[in-house]
Design a protein around this motif. Sequence first.
Motif, PDB file in Angstrom:
ATOM      1  N   PHE A  54       0.855  -1.193   0.000  1.00  0.00           N
ATOM      2  CA  PHE A  54       0.000   0.000   0.000  1.00  0.00           C
ATOM      3  C   PHE A  54       0.889   1.241   0.000  1.00  0.00           C
ATOM      4  O   PHE A  54       1.758   1.397   0.855  1.00  0.00           O
ATOM      5  CB  PHE A  54      -0.900  -0.016   1.242  1.00  0.00           C
ATOM      6  CG  PHE A  54      -1.876   1.131   1.304  1.00  0.00           C
ATOM      7  CD1 PHE A  54      -3.071   1.074   0.620  1.00  0.00           C
ATOM      8  CD2 PHE A  54      -1.586   2.274   2.046  1.00  0.00           C
ATOM      9  CE1 PHE A  54      -3.971   2.122   0.670  1.00  0.00           C
ATOM     10  CE2 PHE A  54      -2.471   3.323   2.103  1.00  0.00           C
ATOM     11  CZ  PHE A  54      -3.669   3.243   1.412  1.00  0.00           C
ATOM     12  N   VAL A  55       0.666   2.141  -0.956  1.00  0.00           N
ATOM     13  CA  VAL A  55       1.477   3.359  -1.057  1.00  0.00           C
ATOM     14  C   VAL A  55       0.626   4.623  -0.953  1.00  0.00           C
ATOM     15  O   VAL A  55       1.144   5.731  -1.104  1.00  0.00           O
ATOM     16  CB  VAL A  55       2.277   3.381  -2.375  1.00  0.00           C
ATOM     17  CG1 VAL A  55       3.310   2.270  -2.403  1.00  0.00           C
ATOM     18  CG2 VAL A  55       1.344   3.296  -3.585  1.00  0.00           C
ATOM     19  N   GLY A  56      -0.658   4.477  -0.717  1.00  0.00           N
ATOM     20  CA  GLY A  56      -1.517   5.652  -0.548  1.00  0.00           C
ATOM     21  C   GLY A  56      -1.636   6.465  -1.827  1.00  0.00           C
ATOM     22  O   GLY A  56      -1.874   5.932  -2.918  1.00  0.00           O
ATOM     23  N   LEU A  57      -1.424   7.763  -1.701  1.00  0.00           N
ATOM     24  CA  LEU A  57      -1.575   8.680  -2.831  1.00  0.00           C
ATOM     25  C   LEU A  57      -0.277   8.887  -3.603  1.00  0.00           C
ATOM     26  O   LEU A  57      -0.191   9.801  -4.430  1.00  0.00           O
ATOM     27  CB  LEU A  57      -2.090  10.034  -2.340  1.00  0.00           C
ATOM     28  CG  LEU A  57      -3.458  10.018  -1.654  1.00  0.00           C
ATOM     29  CD1 LEU A  57      -3.831  11.418  -1.174  1.00  0.00           C
ATOM     30  CD2 LEU A  57      -4.540   9.472  -2.590  1.00  0.00           C
ATOM     31  N   ASP A  58       0.726   8.050  -3.357  1.00  0.00           N
ATOM     32  CA  ASP A  58       2.017   8.231  -4.027  1.00  0.00           C
ATOM     33  C   ASP A  58       1.888   8.041  -5.537  1.00  0.00           C
ATOM     34  O   ASP A  58       2.577   8.729  -6.317  1.00  0.00           O
ATOM     35  CB  ASP A  58       3.040   7.237  -3.464  1.00  0.00           C
ATOM     36  CG  ASP A  58       4.427   7.476  -4.034  1.00  0.00           C
ATOM     37  OD1 ASP A  58       4.995   8.561  -3.766  1.00  0.00           O
ATOM     38  OD2 ASP A  58       4.938   6.602  -4.760  1.00  0.00           O
ATOM     39  N   ASN A  59       1.020   7.131  -5.983  1.00  0.00           N
ATOM     40  CA  ASN A  59       0.810   6.951  -7.424  1.00  0.00           C
ATOM     41  C   ASN A  59       0.277   8.225  -8.063  1.00  0.00           C
ATOM     42  O   ASN A  59       0.687   8.601  -9.168  1.00  0.00           O
ATOM     43  CB  ASN A  59      -0.156   5.799  -7.679  1.00  0.00           C
ATOM     44  CG  ASN A  59       0.490   4.439  -7.443  1.00  0.00           C
ATOM     45  OD1 ASN A  59       1.697   4.280  -7.604  1.00  0.00           O
ATOM     46  ND2 ASN A  59      -0.314   3.468  -7.053  1.00  0.00           N
ATOM     47  N   TYR A  60      -0.637   8.893  -7.380  1.00  0.00           N
ATOM     48  CA  TYR A  60      -1.184  10.144  -7.903  1.00  0.00           C
ATOM     49  C   TYR A  60      -0.109  11.232  -7.948  1.00  0.00           C
ATOM     50  O   TYR A  60      -0.051  12.015  -8.900  1.00  0.00           O
ATOM     51  CB  TYR A  60      -2.360  10.604  -7.044  1.00  0.00           C
ATOM     52  CG  TYR A  60      -3.565   9.701  -7.136  1.00  0.00           C
ATOM     53  CD1 TYR A  60      -4.549   9.938  -8.078  1.00  0.00           C
ATOM     54  CD2 TYR A  60      -3.704   8.606  -6.292  1.00  0.00           C
ATOM     55  CE1 TYR A  60      -5.663   9.120  -8.173  1.00  0.00           C
ATOM     56  CE2 TYR A  60      -4.806   7.774  -6.381  1.00  0.00           C
ATOM     57  CZ  TYR A  60      -5.783   8.034  -7.319  1.00  0.00           C
ATOM     58  OH  TYR A  60      -6.879   7.213  -7.412  1.00  0.00           O
TER      59      TYR A  60
END
Length: 309
Positions: A54-60
């Motif tokens: 899980f990386v949260g909003l890092d992809n965004y």
Amino acid sequence: MTRKRRLDPFPYLLLLPAVGLMAAVNGLPIVQGFYMSLLKLNQFTLGQYLDAPFVGLDNYRRVLFDPDNPLRAGLGHALRNTALFTLTVSTLAIGIGLGVALLLNRDFPGKAIARTLLLLPWIVPSYVVGTLWGFMWQRDTGIVNTVLVDWLHLLDDKPFWLLGANSFWAIVIPTVWRAWPVMMLIFLAALQAIPEEPYEAATLDGASRWQQFLHITLPLLKPVIVIQLMFQIIDNVYSYNIVSMMFGNGAGFPGEWADLLMPLLTRQSFSYWLFGQGAAVSFVTMALMLLFVAVWLRAFRQSMTHDED
């Protein structure tokens, strides 16, 4: 003393199975896709799928602000092409559809047969349209250059339609060719619902056909035009099938002038195995389209209220 109106729950109970089914069919993929956009889902973690880190909003963050992100390569050209493509296709499809609907709204022999035949481009699947026009655009063996150069002599040399700036029109024309028949059908139904009395009164007042069209037909068709234009914009922003089949089933690069947002997203996501970031781009696009729909419908509602006043 006014009596309170009692709410009957029975109709809502009848609708509940359909609402539940639609929520499951549409809601579950959306929720899962959004969860994927929060995961580090790539070639190393694909086997874990929803158990990926899980990386949260890092992809965004990487999609929107990281200049070295592979998904951003060619994004500027794709956004420009998608905007021009959407504007051109939507305008032409609605204009041609409305024009043909006006012609079919008259009585003439063979009207039903003509209406049926004109719907044929819409019946052809988009994948078939992309493959068919891909062959038609070929420089040496395609029927387009044969007609323009060999038969009609409109051009001196056979141009390359699938390379350079011509490739933009190579994707616009097949898309319009497939889209305008359904616009014609919708506008024809709307035209047949308009009563004859306003036209009869306008004729008695000496109004020409053009004046009747401007002051009677167009205002009465305004709700249909606005809604169909919104659907066309949404559909063309998400356009994928024709481009992908014409330039290599999603794997080929259509070039600077024919690369649209959805083919770029699919190609880059699968080429670099960045599925989490690809899901993030999809949700950013969906959020922007939801905002567009909200603003569009609000502006349309205000315009209709103003017209009624």
